[in-house]
Design a protein around this motif. Structure first.
Motif, PDB file in Angstrom:
ATOM      1  N   ALA A  19       0.814  -1.215   0.000  1.00 37.80           N
ATOM      2  CA  ALA A  19       0.000   0.000   0.000  1.00 37.80           C
ATOM      3  C   ALA A  19       0.853   1.273   0.000  1.00 37.80           C
ATOM      4  N   THR A  20       1.987   1.195   0.676  1.00 41.19           N
ATOM      5  CA  THR A  20       2.805   2.402   0.820  1.00 41.19           C
ATOM      6  C   THR A  20       3.864   2.522  -0.270  1.00 41.19           C
ATOM      7  N   THR A  45      12.911  -8.840  -2.158  1.00 41.59           N
ATOM      8  CA  THR A  45      11.610  -9.524  -2.173  1.00 41.59           C
ATOM      9  C   THR A  45      11.197  -9.936  -0.761  1.00 41.59           C
ATOM     10  N   TRP A  46      12.009  -9.588   0.218  1.00 40.62           N
ATOM     11  CA  TRP A  46      11.767 -10.022   1.593  1.00 40.62           C
ATOM     12  C   TRP A  46      11.171  -8.901   2.427  1.00 40.62           C
ATOM     13  N   PRO A  47      10.259  -9.234   3.313  1.00 42.47           N
ATOM     14  CA  PRO A  47       9.867  -8.250   4.323  1.00 42.47           C
ATOM     15  C   PRO A  47      11.128  -7.787   5.060  1.00 42.47           C
ATOM     16  N   LYS A  48      11.171  -6.532   5.403  1.00 40.34           N
ATOM     17  CA  LYS A  48      12.333  -5.952   6.093  1.00 40.34           C
ATOM     18  C   LYS A  48      12.785  -6.858   7.246  1.00 40.34           C
ATOM     19  N   GLY A  78      13.089  -3.204   2.330  1.00 45.04           N
ATOM     20  CA  GLY A  78      12.229  -4.377   2.390  1.00 45.04           C
ATOM     21  C   GLY A  78      11.181  -4.327   1.288  1.00 45.04           C
ATOM     22  N   ALA A  79      10.502  -5.459   1.096  1.00 53.62           N
ATOM     23  CA  ALA A  79       9.438  -5.538   0.097  1.00 53.62           C
ATOM     24  C   ALA A  79       8.412  -4.446   0.364  1.00 53.62           C
ATOM     25  N   VAL A  83       9.309  -0.631  -4.076  1.00 59.51           N
ATOM     26  CA  VAL A  83       8.384  -1.325  -4.980  1.00 59.51           C
ATOM     27  C   VAL A  83       7.917  -2.603  -4.278  1.00 59.51           C
ATOM     28  N   PRO A  84       6.760  -3.142  -4.699  1.00 59.34           N
ATOM     29  CA  PRO A  84       6.310  -4.418  -4.139  1.00 59.34           C
ATOM     30  C   PRO A  84       7.346  -5.507  -4.404  1.00 59.34           C
TER      31      PRO A  84
END
Lengths: 372, 372
Positions: A19-20, A45-48, A78-79, A83-84
Motif C-alpha cells: 500500500a505504501t 523480495t523479503w519483508p524488512k 524491504g518488500a 516497490v512491491p
C-alpha cells in the motif's frame, strides 16, 4: 519455500507494505555519484529484516558499504518500501534502483531458465550448488539468464536443505498424493501435481487458517527456523523430511548492467566477494538456527517428525525427472542449464556418497563420542 | 592430511625449499606504508601453487589486493621462499611478515588447542564447521587461541571430507589395526595408535617407496584430487572411505596482531570478507575437482574403492571419543574448545540427519532422474 507475488505481498508477513510502495518510491532520492562516492539502493523480495533471507540482504549491503568505506554505500529496502516484492526485478532492470535481492525462481515469468538456477527437485545440495557456480560453469550460465533481464547475477545466500512440509495426512505411498490439497509453489508444485495432488495458492496470512479448517491438507514453507517462527506446528500433525523439492535454494543478488559496468574494478571485486561471503554466512545461519529450532519443535511443541518413506521418494524422484525433462525441453536455455546441472550432479553424487554422506553415516553409528 | 614439519619441508613436494630460505629472507623488503598504501607479505605452509591449498592462499592475496585497489597489496610466498613451511607462524608472530596461511593443527606445539580447531575425528562436516565459527562461538574461541601466538585468526578454506586413506591390507575389523604401520599424522594418528597401529612419520618424498617396499602398510593424504596428482594409486591396493579422522579440515589465515590493529576499518573488513569468500571457494574447488579425480581413479586406474565396515567405524568412533577426551582434559583452553564443538555437533548432527543426509539418501534411491 517459494513465495508467490500476489500471495506474499498481501499476506500477514508483509501486510500493508504494498500500500505504501507508490508513495515511498517518489520520496526516495535518485542514485548519486559525488566525489567518487556512490549511493545505491537495494530492493528486496523479503519483508524488512525477514529472518535468514532479509537479514542476508542486510549483511550484503553492510559488507559492501564497509569494505568500500562508503564509496559504494548500499541502503537495503524491504518488500514494498520502494516497490512491491515481485517488482524488484523490474525496478533493477529499468534502472529505478541499482540492485536487488531475492531468489532466481521469482523471475521464471521473465526468463524461464531462472527457476532451474534456484533449486531442482532431487538436484544438488548447497555445497554442490556453490561448486557448480564457481567451478562447473553455473556462474556463466546464470549470467546469460540474467543478461536477458538486463542484470548481472551473483549467488547471494542459500537456505540449505529445506523440510518436506507440514501434513495433516500420513504420507505412506505415492497414492497419498491423489486428491491432496497442498500449498507448494514452483517446481515442487509441478511434481506433486503430476503425482495427483491439487496445488493450492493462498496468501501467507491465510495459510494457517486454511490448514486448521481443512481447506488444505498440507503446506511447505522453509525449514525449522522459519517454520517455528510462523507457528505452523499449531495447525499440523506431521512434519515430513527431507525437502526433496528444494534441497538447497539459492538466493540472488541482481545488479543493473549499466550500473555494474560503470563500477571501477575495485568496487566490482568488493561486490562479487561480498556475495561469495554472504552466500556462506546465510547458509551458516540456517545450519545453526535450524538445529536449535528443530529441537524446540520436537521437545517443546511435540511435533511428530517423520521421514517420507523410500517407496514414496523413489516415485517422486522418477516423476521429478520426467517433469524437469518436459519443462526444460521446450526452451533451449532452460535445457542447457538443466543439462549442465545433470552432468555436474552426476559426479557430485558419486563423490558425495563416499565423502559427506558416508561420514554422516559413520558419525551416527552407536558409539559414545566425547563425553562432557 | 596433516603435514609434519620435518617431513614436509624436506620431502619431494617442497624439495630444496628450506635451503634457500635464509638467503631469501634477507633479500625481501620490509613492509611499507606510503601514501596510505601497504605492502604485506603472506608466508604459507604450502609449496607454491600447491593444488587447492596453495592456490587458495593465492586467491586470498589476490582478492585483498583487488578489493583494496592496491592500498593493501598482498604478495604470497610458498613454503621456503622466505621461511620454511612450519616457521610461518613464528615469522608472523614476530612481525617478520604480516600474514600467513596454513592449517590450525600445525601450531599445536605452540598452543595445544589449535589442533581441535582444524578438525576432529568423527566431528563436523565443512558446512557445520563454518556455522560453528560464524554462529556457534567458534570464531571467538579461535581468536583466543591465536592471540596466544600474537595473531588474529580467520578460517580460510576447507578441504571438505577427506578420504580414509590407501591400504595394502584389507580393513575388516578394529583388530586389523594391530601391528598396522601407517602414515597418519595428528589426531587421526593418535586414534589409530590407540587402536594398536604403529604410526610412522616419513618425508612426503619417501612415502610411495615405503608403500611399495612394505615398510609401511597404509597412508592417508587428502582426497581424490591431491591423491591422484601424488600418484598413490600406483603403490596401494585399496582406497578406503570415509575420512573419519578429517571430516572437514579448516585452513587458517593468521595475521600479526600489531599489523591487524593498525589497519583502518575498511581494510579490516576487506581482509575478513576475503577470508569468508576463500573459505567457500576452496571448498568448492575440492568438491568440483574431487568428483572428476574420483572417476579417473576408478575408471582409468582401476582403484579398488572400499567403505570401512560399520563395525570398524563404530570402534574407531568410540576410541576417538576417548582419545579426544583424554587429550583435552589436561588443558583448560583445549577443553573449552572441545566442549563447544561437542555441543554444536550434537545439534548439528540431529539437523544434518533430517536435512543433508536424508536428502543424499533420497537422491540415491533407484529412479532415473532427468535423462539427457
Amino acid at each position: 519455500m517459494t513465495l508467490h507475488r500476489r500471495n506474499f505481498v498481501t499476506g500477514a508477513v508483509a501486510g500493508g507494505a504494498a500500500a505504501t510502495a507508490a508513495a515511498a518510491a517518489s520520496t526516495f532520492p535518485k542514485p548519486a555519484i559525488a566525489q567518487d562516492r556512490r549511493e545505491w539502493r537495494m530492493v528486496t523480495t523479503w519483508p524488512k529484516n525477514f529472518p535468514g533471507l532479509g537479514t542476508g540482504a542486510n549483511i550484503l549491503g553492510d559488507l559492501i558499504t564497509r569494505m568500500s568505506d562508503g564509496r559504494l554505500s548500499v541502503t537495503v529496502y524491504g518488500a514494498g518500501e520502494i516497490v512491491p516484492a515481485f517488482e524488484a526485478m523490474d525496478a533493477v532492470s529499468n534502472g529505478t534502483v541499482e540492485m536487488g535481492h531475492g531468489a532466481p525462481y521469482y523471475w521464471k515469468g521473465k526468463v524461464d531458465a531462472s527457476q532451474y538456477i534456484a533449486a531442482t527437485p532431487f538436484g544438488m545440495n548447497a555445497q554442490e550448488q556453490n561448486a557448480w557456480f564457481q567451478y562447473g560453469g553455473g556462474q556463466e550460465l546464470a549470467d546469460r539468464v540474467y543478461e536477458q533481464m538486463g542484470c548481472k547475477f551473483f549467488p547471494s545466500g542459500n537456505t540449505g536443505t529445506q523440510m518436506g512440509g507440514w501434513f495433516n495426512k500420513e504420507m505412506n505411498t505415492i497414492a497419498d498424493y491423489q486428491g491432496l490439497k497442498m500449498r507448494i509453489p514452483g517446481l515442487g508444485g509441478e511434481v506433486v501435481k503430476a503425482a495427483g495432488a491439487t496445488v493450492v495458492n493462498l496468501p501467507g496470512g491465510e495459510l494457517l487458517a486454511a490448514m486448521q479448517s481443512g481447506a488444505i491438507d498440507a503446506m511447505e514453507w522453509v525449514g525449522p527456523y522459519n517454520d517455528l517462527a510462523f507457528g505452523i506446528y499449531q495447525v499440523a500433525q506431521y512434519y515430513y523430511y527431507p525437502g526433496w523439492h528444494e534441497p538447497a535454494t539459492v538466493l540472488d543478488n541482481f545488479i543493473n548492467l549499466d550500473a555494474w559496468s560503470e563500477l571501477p574494478d575495485d568496487l566490482k571485486a568488493i561486490v562479487e566477494v561480498a556475495n561469495t561471503a554472504v552466500n556462506q554466512l546465510v547458509l551458516g545461519e540456517f545450519v545453526a538456527r535450524n538445529n536449535a529450532a528443530l529441537q524446540s519443535l520436537i521437545n517443546e511443541h511435540n511435533v511428530d517428525l517423520r521421514p517420507f518413506p523410500d517407496e514414496l521418494l523413489t516415485e517422486l524422484g522418477r516423476i521429478s525427472g520426467e517433469v524437469l525433462g518436459d519443462l526444460t525441453s521446450a526452451d533451449p536455455l532452460s535445457s542447457e542449464v538443466m543439462q549442465s546441472i545433470v552432468s555436474f550432479r552426476s559426479e557430485a553424487r558419486a563423490w558425495g556418497n563416499v565423502s559427506e554422506r558416508a561420514f554422516a553415516g559413520a558419525r551416527d553409528l552407536p558409539f559414545d563420542w566425547v563425553t562432557p
